[in-house]
Scaffold this active site. Structure first.
Site, PDB file in Angstrom:
ATOM      1  N   ASP A  13       0.835  -1.206   0.000  1.00  0.00           N
ATOM      2  CA  ASP A  13       0.000   0.000   0.000  1.00  0.00           C
ATOM      3  C   ASP A  13       0.868   1.254   0.000  1.00  0.00           C
ATOM      4  OD1 ASP A  13      -2.322   1.454   0.021  1.00  0.00           O
ATOM      5  OD2 ASP A  13      -2.876   0.981   2.085  1.00  0.00           O
ATOM      6  N   GLY A  14       0.359   2.298  -0.623  1.00  0.00           N
ATOM      7  CA  GLY A  14       1.024   3.606  -0.550  1.00  0.00           C
ATOM      8  C   GLY A  14       1.691   4.059  -1.832  1.00  0.00           C
ATOM      9  N   ARG A  26       0.063   8.726 -10.263  1.00  0.00           N
ATOM     10  CA  ARG A  26       0.006   7.530  -9.408  1.00  0.00           C
ATOM     11  C   ARG A  26       0.738   6.324 -10.023  1.00  0.00           C
ATOM     12  NH1 ARG A  26      -3.687   7.113  -5.588  1.00  0.00           N
ATOM     13  NH2 ARG A  26      -3.987   4.916  -6.043  1.00  0.00           N
ATOM     14  N   ASN A  61     -10.476  -2.825  -6.590  1.00  0.00           N
ATOM     15  CA  ASN A  61      -9.612  -1.975  -7.415  1.00  0.00           C
ATOM     16  C   ASN A  61     -10.124  -1.790  -8.843  1.00  0.00           C
ATOM     17  OD1 ASN A  61      -6.476  -3.093  -5.882  1.00  0.00           O
ATOM     18  ND2 ASN A  61      -7.751  -1.322  -5.394  1.00  0.00           N
ATOM     19  N   ARG A 179       1.485  -5.005   6.263  1.00  0.00           N
ATOM     20  CA  ARG A 179       0.807  -3.969   5.479  1.00  0.00           C
ATOM     21  C   ARG A 179       1.646  -2.698   5.575  1.00  0.00           C
ATOM     22  NH1 ARG A 179      -5.407  -2.578   4.283  1.00  0.00           N
ATOM     23  NH2 ARG A 179      -4.986  -0.838   2.898  1.00  0.00           N
TER      24      ARG A 179
HETATM   25  C1  FPP Z   1      -1.493   0.135  -3.469  1.00  0.00           C
HETATM   26  O1  FPP Z   1      -1.109   1.480  -3.520  1.00  0.00           O
HETATM   27  C2  FPP Z   1      -0.948  -0.639  -4.581  1.00  0.00           C
HETATM   28  C3  FPP Z   1      -1.690  -1.271  -5.542  1.00  0.00           C
HETATM   29  C4  FPP Z   1      -3.153  -1.251  -5.556  1.00  0.00           C
HETATM   30  C5  FPP Z   1      -1.064  -1.990  -6.660  1.00  0.00           C
HETATM   31  C6  FPP Z   1       0.162  -2.798  -6.353  1.00  0.00           C
HETATM   32  C7  FPP Z   1       0.786  -3.178  -7.620  1.00  0.00           C
HETATM   33  C8  FPP Z   1       2.113  -3.169  -7.897  1.00  0.00           C
HETATM   34  C9  FPP Z   1       3.152  -2.850  -6.900  1.00  0.00           C
HETATM   35  C10 FPP Z   1       2.592  -3.439  -9.271  1.00  0.00           C
HETATM   36  C11 FPP Z   1       2.535  -4.792  -9.840  1.00  0.00           C
HETATM   37  C12 FPP Z   1       2.700  -5.966  -8.962  1.00  0.00           C
HETATM   38  C13 FPP Z   1       3.394  -7.113  -9.277  1.00  0.00           C
HETATM   39  C14 FPP Z   1       3.174  -8.326  -8.462  1.00  0.00           C
HETATM   40  C15 FPP Z   1       4.359  -7.194 -10.387  1.00  0.00           C
HETATM   41  P1  FPP Z   1      -2.251   2.566  -3.690  1.00  0.00           P
HETATM   42  O2  FPP Z   1      -2.382   2.864  -5.136  1.00  0.00           O
HETATM   43  O3  FPP Z   1      -3.486   2.122  -3.010  1.00  0.00           O
HETATM   44  O4  FPP Z   1      -1.594   3.780  -2.945  1.00  0.00           O
HETATM   45  P2  FPP Z   1      -2.330   4.915  -2.081  1.00  0.00           P
HETATM   46  O5  FPP Z   1      -2.995   4.217  -0.943  1.00  0.00           O
HETATM   47  O6  FPP Z   1      -1.193   5.782  -1.662  1.00  0.00           O
HETATM   48  O7  FPP Z   1      -3.293   5.609  -3.003  1.00  0.00           O
END
Ligand code: FPP
Length: 232
Positions: A13-14, A26, A61, A179
């Site tokens: 997350d983040g 983003r 998502n 997390r």
């Molecule tokens: C959460 O951050 C992250 C995600 C929803 C996506 C995670 C995906 C990757 C790291 C890329 C691909 C993964 C693999 C396994 C190759 P957020 O967007 O919710 O951040 P925020 O809470 O700061 O908005």
């Protein structure tokens, strides 16, 4: 208790906040997040972890802006293509779990190809949860069990039998769930499977969560006293 957790799971997350703090889109955070996936996979293999699972994309998502969803799916596709060799060389079996009916045909084909290529790898299993949610998993398990066994047989069902219908059947439950980004909630992740999991919350945003942070979480886990509801 084993000092090294057999199964480590991560709610990454983040990424968005990391990018925003740098005045970027983003998706830039997601791209940098892929580097953290690589670093933590390496750190997990080095530490002797047998299963590393990552919550990459939840059922919820899908409600994000279309451009971000598309970019995340592209990143997944790119990561699959770029990492084949490294995974095979390091003995890492790759598995995707979730509601795959919602993924594109091309992504599903790439996932299947990588799962086939790494099927015999046995040093560690890397599980990517894609289009996954805990409630979806429990519901699909219930429907499949009912269809297979019939309502009467369901009355006799044990928790262990039921777990055999979850998409995680055969995979040990997470010992440690990490997390990142300071959030402290489960967000519809492995609801059934985390019944006795130890949680470690880190304030570090996912793109900054690398080997030292991963190792620190393992150290925190090693200090925990797990009782599984019993008296020691
Ligand atoms: C959460 O951050 C992250 C995600 C929803 C996506 C995670 C995906 C990757 C790291 C890329 C691909 C993964 C693999 C396994 C190759 P957020 O967007 O919710 O951040 P925020 O809470 O700061 O908005």
């Amino acid at each position: 208790m084993d000092i090294v957790p057999q199964h480590v799971s991560i709610i990454m997350d983040g990424n968005g906040r990391w990018a925003k703090a740098r005045g970027k889109e983003r998706v830039y955070g997601h791209m940098e997040g892929v580097e953290s996936v690589r670093a933590c996979t390496e750190a997990a293999v080095e530490a002797g972890v047998k299963y590393l699972s990552l919550y990459a994309f939840s059922e919820e998502n899908w409600n994000r802006p279309e451009a971000e969803v598309n970019r995340l799916m592209e990143l997944m596709m790119e990561a699959i293509h770029n990492e084949v060799r490294t995974l095979v060389e390091n003995g890492v079996r790759f598995v995707v779990l979730g509601n795959r009916a919602r993924l594109s045909d091309s992504l599903n084909a790439a996932i299947d190809a990588l799962m086939d290529k790494t099927a015999a790898c046995d040093r560690m299993t890397l599980i990517v949860f894609l289009s996954y949610s805990g409630r979806w998993d429990i519901l699909q398990a219930m429907k499949r069990a009912a269809a297979e066994k019939g309502a009467d047989a369901l009355q006799e069902m044990t928790a262990e039998d039921f777990a055999g219908y979850l998409v995680t059947a055969g995979i040990p439950e997470p010992d440690l769930l990490i997390r990142t980004s300071g959030e402290q909630r489960i967000s519809n992740y492995l609801l059934w499977q985390c019944a006795y999991t130890e949680f470690v919350f880190s304030d570090v945003l996912w793109p900054d969560f690398r080997k030292p942070e991963f190792r620190a979480a393992l150290e925190t886990y090693a200090q925990r006293d797990r009782r599984f509801g019993k008296v020691k």
